[in-house]
Design an enzyme around this catalytic site. Sequence first.
Site, PDB file in Angstrom:
ATOM      1  N   ASP A 376       0.834  -1.101  -0.095  1.00 41.62           N
ATOM      2  CA  ASP A 376       0.021  -0.027  -0.018  1.00 41.62           C
ATOM      3  C   ASP A 376       0.952   1.172   0.053  1.00 41.62           C
ATOM      4  OD1 ASP A 376      -2.336   1.639   0.540  1.00 41.62           O
ATOM      5  OD2 ASP A 376      -2.047   1.681   2.559  1.00 41.62           O
ATOM      6  N   LYS A 529      -7.912  25.981  -7.245  1.00 44.70           N
ATOM      7  CA  LYS A 529      -6.528  25.210  -7.100  1.00 44.70           C
ATOM      8  C   LYS A 529      -6.764  23.942  -8.005  1.00 44.70           C
ATOM      9  CE  LYS A 529      -6.200  23.505  -2.455  1.00 44.70           C
ATOM     10  NZ  LYS A 529      -7.485  23.831  -1.670  1.00 44.70           N
ATOM     11  N   GLY A 641      -5.105   3.465  -3.239  1.00 44.40           N
ATOM     12  CA  GLY A 641      -6.318   4.285  -3.713  1.00 44.40           C
ATOM     13  C   GLY A 641      -6.109   5.602  -3.863  1.00 44.40           C
ATOM     14  N   ASP A 642      -4.890   6.120  -4.086  1.00 41.29           N
ATOM     15  CA  ASP A 642      -4.587   7.469  -4.224  1.00 41.29           C
ATOM     16  C   ASP A 642      -4.598   7.813  -5.653  1.00 41.29           C
ATOM     17  OD1 ASP A 642      -3.794   9.895  -3.038  1.00 41.29           O
ATOM     18  OD2 ASP A 642      -2.348   9.111  -1.820  1.00 41.29           O
ATOM     19  N   ASN A 776      -8.493  -0.968   4.743  1.00 42.85           N
ATOM     20  CA  ASN A 776      -8.780  -1.375   3.209  1.00 42.85           C
ATOM     21  C   ASN A 776      -7.719  -2.280   2.505  1.00 42.85           C
ATOM     22  OD1 ASN A 776      -6.628   0.426   3.407  1.00 42.85           O
ATOM     23  ND2 ASN A 776      -7.090   1.642   1.495  1.00 42.85           N
ATOM     24  N   ASP A 777      -6.689  -2.698   3.564  1.00 42.81           N
ATOM     25  CA  ASP A 777      -5.763  -3.497   2.896  1.00 42.81           C
ATOM     26  C   ASP A 777      -5.897  -4.861   3.401  1.00 42.81           C
ATOM     27  OD1 ASP A 777      -4.186  -1.252   1.757  1.00 42.81           O
ATOM     28  OD2 ASP A 777      -3.292  -1.013   3.752  1.00 42.81           O
TER      29      ASP A 777
END
Length: 1071
Positions: A376, A529, A641-642, A776-777
Amino acid sequence: SPCDTVTTGYHSYCAGEEKRVGTRTVVVGHRPVSETDAYVAQKFCDNRIVSSKYTIWNFLPKNLFEQFRRIANFYFLIIFLVQVIVDTPTSPVTSGLPLFFVITVTAIKQGYEDWLRHRADNEVNKSNVFIVENAKQVQKESEKIKVGDIVEVKADETFPCDLIFLASSSVDGTCYVTTASLDGESNFKTHYAVRDTTVLCTDEAIDSLTVFNLCLGLNYKEKIYGVAVYTGMETKMALNYQGKSQKRSAVEKSINAFLIVYLCILLSKATVCTTLKYVWQSNPFNDEPWYNEKTKKERETFKVLRMFTDFLSFMVLFNFIIPVSMYVTVEMQKFLGSFFISWDKEMYDEEIKEGALVNTSDLNEELGQVEYVFTDKTGTLTENSMEFIECCIDGHKYKDCMPEADGFSQTDGPLKYYGKCREELFLRALCLCHTVQIKEGDQVDGLIGHPEHKCTYISSSPDEIALVKGAKKYGFTFLGLENDFMKIQNQKNETEMYQLLHVLNFDPVRRRMSVIVRTTAGKLLLFCKGADSSIFPRVQQEEIQQTKVHVDRNAMDGYRTLCVAFKELTQKEYDKIDRQLNEAKMALQDREEKMAKVFEDTEADMHLIGATAVEDRLQEQSAETIEALHAAGMKVWVLTGDKMETAKSTCYACRLFQTSTELLELTARTVGESERKEDRLHELLMEYHKKNTTMLSWTLSQEYGLIIDGSTLSLILNPSQDSSSSNYKNIFLQICLKCAAVLCCRMAPLQKAQIVRMVKNTKGSPITLSVGDGANDVSMILEAHVGIGIKGKEGRQASRNSDYAVPKFKHLRKLLLAHGHLYYVRIAHLVQYFFYKNLCFILPQFLYQFFCGFSQQPLYDAAYLTMYNICFTSLPILAYSLLEQHISIDTLTSDPQLYMKVSDNAMLQWKPFLYWTFLGAFEGLVFFFGVYFLFQNSSLEDNGKVFGNWTFGTIVFTVLVFTVTLKLALDTRFWTWMNHFVIWGSLAFYVFFSFFWGGVIWPFLKQQRMYFVFAHMLTSVSTWLAIILLIFISLFPEILLIVTKRLPSSGTSTIFMLSQTSSNHSFSWTE
């Protein structure tokens, strides 16, 4: 009138959601429903979380079933039953006792490990929560929460189940939630209570229900109320877990293969002996000599039945070739060996005051066989704490922290806007364009009086906090939002007020966010931004070039970059935007598309002011760790997930991608959103595949890296029916396996598990390892062969469900390269040694049959048969398999390439197995025929008395015990007092036992056949000479090999003699 039911409907936006019921009706607070309603009460599960495998009731049957699935255990059970039923040459105790011992020890170990899981579950299930019943607070245990209960959660507590947010102690009905235990992100997400509810909810509110997730932490507001809608194993988090399957190591599979070979040897021995027995008995004199006539019963039995019972008798006689005690030694080795990981001082983290943790000791040796590492990003590779590094305004770089205005490096003739220079405009944009809140309880006004006073910013994105703090470094401080007015303190310590009219929230498709504010002078400004790719097309083209240079350089340095733009709105333009936004918000159909359209039109024709660079700090030594894993021949994949940009910059920073790596992209951007995206995907796959195959044929200098996102992955793994894309997966896999590194971004938790499963099931079944820190892992940790949890600052879901937990990512290096390598070498040696010593043990027994008319006469006494594996030869190999370091730990950690020497199960391949088998066969022949030739001289005693068959067997057994024990002493490279104690102690015990066993007349034995045999045997000088000579002859090939290997001329050595490598030793964990 308030209605007491909540109906929750779901879209499948969460992995695991498909297992849920579509809708459910929940009676809030369990109030009685009026009889007119057609309402059937649904049955819901309780709030217990279960991660354990056994209960008190099913432990015995379930555990015995699992243990008898092992070939050896099942085989010994059969042999034991045969010994009980058929008249066999040896007693049932000889196989029943070792089997009972093995089953009991294994059951105790597995029961203890499951008890630990029960204990962890109980910690969660028995934690106290507050329920509101009849307008009163009632304290209950977490497991007793039922669907429909109104739960009160206080600040900094964990949510016990999935809740619908009804009300909070703050007036505006908001609360800030951190999902650290879920996905490792410690930033805050703002949630709003259902507008019209304080205690109960109404029909109208159903649309805007917010579903919280189990194990998120609550922050900032004093307390909130929520109604429980999903509990226990139906919560979103529990559904995201996959079932715990029994993980089995590759070594166990090798053992099973070797067992089958030895089973074949056993069957062939029994068949040969049975056949030759009947050949020998075909001569009437041999079949029925004058001194041993058959009984009437023996004459009348069927020949076939006699042959079958003879076959079974030989099977029982030779069955010790299958080493049942090896399993218990392996279990002990794994269980005791796992403590060395927990005791390792180098893996102790001062910050959290914890060391490494072993949840499953069955997989220690797998740590030495890993080929793929899936990690991750957030919280595992990075610390998830952002820091403002620098900014660039109109192409000029600002890096130093200068609170005064004159500290800014001057621009070349600054452009004036509204009487202020561009720098101030840029800093105001940073102070206004965000969704940061200030935590209550801090004296915000005191900021002016006490500049050193720190206020706590909270936000859904750590980047935003870093930017607000960055603006503060340059003298512009955000003081908070009050009644829709944003307050800023400028460099002259004056407070400025801006009315916040609209926030155009960030979303992953637009990849930007904007605010519209009104100044006190009445001017309307839009600040925006976002990522460079989404801002540059929306600003004046001539302004881009100078900023782009800075942005590109910052991205190369691994920083997260954002661009800032603004535009001035007229009242007429604003009124139009305001009307469109309100219409879009109220739309019942296509709301998202309509909002996106308004955002698109509003954020156009802006002016670029500058860009910022923020660093998500990598964990210490994570780059060095990844380099070491690469050098050790492992492939590292990052699953996150980024956003792609962020993940990409982290991959460069932690040296997963080198600057020379050519990146192949399979993302929404390259595949496109068009109708024919599947065709486009096919084109890209073919193009990359071609690149990869040509690359491999002519040069290895070009390294490739692959980037894929969640949406493209689901296209590949779940293609639509009509597309000719069944082979997408294979092409994709081939590309992946040839790339040096792979980055998967925007992954849902179950997609991470899918990727791991896909690689795990490829040809050759490579050993996979997953490492992560958040809930989430968990599914990917459970899916991989070995799952490692990082004990983050927050959240223990990952470490609770993992096989091993370590405090930091850097500890992976020692865990795999040192511990993993050593565990594998030790256990491989243990397995080979066990088969070898049992072959040495049984081969003389087989040869003896040729000299006793195949009469199933045992060569060794029953006590020796039973004790050989349990007492005489078990402790030396156990000590070796726990303490051996053929290469010192420091050398293993500093030279990752040594890991490749044992990769791919090198020490348990057929070549080393055959070497050990031939060695065992050679020694067995030496033992038997050596003693046989000694017995050619009919009288071995001075007085002319002759030794009998039990003396013959005892001499063979003595040579055997000494040889196999000394063979292990030759193999030992790392001597401790324990090795000395067990090796010489075992030999001394054997001698003592033999004297003792033969020195007493035992009342429970029918025949006292060993009475004084051992003591008598040692009175003969020839016997002493034979024993010493035979031990030397048996070990001579080994000694020769070691001597030739030590000579400087012989440089390389074969892998199966890897255990002979010498080195100077340091025993790190005893220091």
